[in-house]
Design a protein around this motif. Structure first.
Motif, PDB file in Angstrom:
ATOM      1  N   UNK A  49     -82.808 -22.756   1.323  1.00  0.00           N
ATOM      2  CA  UNK A  49     -81.534 -22.702   1.891  1.00  0.00           C
ATOM      3  C   UNK A  49     -80.631 -21.888   1.026  1.00  0.00           C
ATOM      4  N   UNK A  50     -80.737 -22.155  -0.307  1.00  0.00           N
ATOM      5  CA  UNK A  50     -79.775 -21.458  -1.140  1.00  0.00           C
ATOM      6  C   UNK A  50     -79.795 -20.115  -1.823  1.00  0.00           C
ATOM      7  N   UNK A  51     -81.014 -19.676  -1.400  1.00  0.00           N
ATOM      8  CA  UNK A  51     -81.516 -18.179  -1.746  1.00  0.00           C
ATOM      9  C   UNK A  51     -81.559 -17.249  -0.893  1.00  0.00           C
ATOM     10  N   UNK A  61     -87.087 -23.206  -8.948  1.00  0.00           N
ATOM     11  CA  UNK A  61     -88.146 -24.279  -9.189  1.00  0.00           C
ATOM     12  C   UNK A  61     -88.854 -24.145 -10.603  1.00  0.00           C
ATOM     13  N   UNK A  62     -88.960 -22.917 -11.076  1.00  0.00           N
ATOM     14  CA  UNK A  62     -89.423 -22.821 -12.411  1.00  0.00           C
ATOM     15  C   UNK A  62     -88.492 -23.682 -13.589  1.00  0.00           C
ATOM     16  N   UNK A  63     -87.177 -23.736 -13.029  1.00  0.00           N
ATOM     17  CA  UNK A  63     -86.060 -24.458 -13.973  1.00  0.00           C
ATOM     18  C   UNK A  63     -86.706 -25.811 -13.882  1.00  0.00           C
ATOM     19  N   UNK A 110     -91.023 -21.024   0.214  1.00  0.00           N
ATOM     20  CA  UNK A 110     -89.869 -19.618  -0.020  1.00  0.00           C
ATOM     21  C   UNK A 110     -90.645 -18.393   0.777  1.00  0.00           C
ATOM     22  N   UNK A 111     -91.821 -18.366   1.386  1.00  0.00           N
ATOM     23  CA  UNK A 111     -92.422 -17.449   2.060  1.00  0.00           C
ATOM     24  C   UNK A 111     -92.662 -17.788   3.423  1.00  0.00           C
ATOM     25  N   UNK A 112     -92.929 -16.676   4.281  1.00  0.00           N
ATOM     26  CA  UNK A 112     -93.276 -16.881   5.687  1.00  0.00           C
ATOM     27  C   UNK A 112     -94.561 -16.649   5.825  1.00  0.00           C
TER      28      UNK A 112
END
Length: 283
Positions: A49-51, A61-63, A110-112
């Motif tokens: 939702x944030x990107x 997510x890597x963070x 993150x993907x469809x």
């Protein structure tokens, strides 16, 4: 003064109201730990939702992965959820691998791509929700092994699949497909019809099969309920909402692509409060 744990609780209240209420009904001594876990879950669940593109989502997510692995590159002090999570991990000696697996699973969001199979869907549910329930049990059992892995595994799948069915209108609107490919093919569902907003008999058949799987997992939780320590029951409290949601989802009058199966906030609070005295008997 607002603490890191106060901030975490605010995140949970805003983005995961049912778990927030369940944490309020948990023993006060472990409430902060639950809020930290649930805030972390909420933060990684809403990355999409944030990107606007997958790559920035992967970076976010890597963070969190770097934080858990001890290789973060600054900014941790300014992130109260991260601070609360690290304090909770230390206090209860929580296994970081479970938290890392939660972040890894969220890459799919993150993907469809379509969920490949029912087995993959249950694996996704296991990492994102079952793992969270098991960690909550560790917190409630003061860091000691509660012996709840089996119950948490089935509970998480039941809760996650119910949530994904409820979120179908939202996911379909942004071309996401959590309905597994093998189940769709079994019922001859054209997934493009879902994206067009067409509620077909094939879609209803897919959803009916998934509801059957949810009830199977609820049954497995009931079978092992006696193995769950009394101290850990609050971790399972949101599960008491599953059956009421299923009954809403199976109503013929509900269009699963245009309506979210919902219960009023007052009714949800009442169901959770009523069940809080003996959670696993209420599932």
């Amino acid at each position: 003064m607002t603490t890191d744990f106060d901030h975490a609780a605010n995140v949970v209240r805003q983005f995961d109201k049912d778990r927030y209420l369940s944490a309020l009904l948990a023993p006060e001594t472990h409430r902060d730990g639950l809020m930290a876990l649930y805030a972390y879950s909420a933060e990684i669940a809403r990355v999409r939702e944030l990107v606007s593109e997958p790559l920035p989502g992967e970076v976010r997510l890597q963070w969190w992965r770097d934080l858990l692995e001890g290789t973060e590159h600054g900014a941790v002090a300014s992130n109260p959820v991260a601070n609360a999570l690290l304090q909770t991990i230390e206090r209860y000696a929580l296994p970081k691998q479970s938290l890392l697996a939660m972040a890894d699973a969220r890459v799919f969001d993150l993907y469809n791509d379509q969920m490949p199979s029912l087995n993959d869907l249950e694996g996704y549910a296991g990492e994102t929700v079952s793992g969270l329930i098991q960690l909550a049990c560790l917190v409630l059992n003061d860091g000691k092994d509660p012996g709840t892995a089996t119950a948490a595994g089935h509970a998480g799948v039941a809760y996650a699949l119910t949530g994904l069915m409820r979120a179908l209108p939202w996911h379909a609107s942004r071309q996401q497909m959590y309905l597994p490919k093998d189940v769709c093919e079994r019922h001859n569902l054209d997934t493009e019809s879902v994206f067009r907003g067409e509620t077909t008999p094939e879609l209803r058949a897919v959803l009916a099969e998934i509801r059957g799987h949810v009830r199977h997992h609820l049954g497995r939780v009931r079978q092992v309920a006696e193995e769950v320590p009394t101290a850990c029951q609050s971790a399972f409290l949101p599960l008491v909402l599953v059956e009421p949601f299923l009954k809403k989802l199976e109503q013929d009058s509900l269009d699963p692509l245009k309506e979210v199966a919902e219960l009023s906030q007052l009714r949800r609070q009442w169901i959770l409060w009523r069940a809080s005295g003996n959670v696993l008997k209420a599932i």
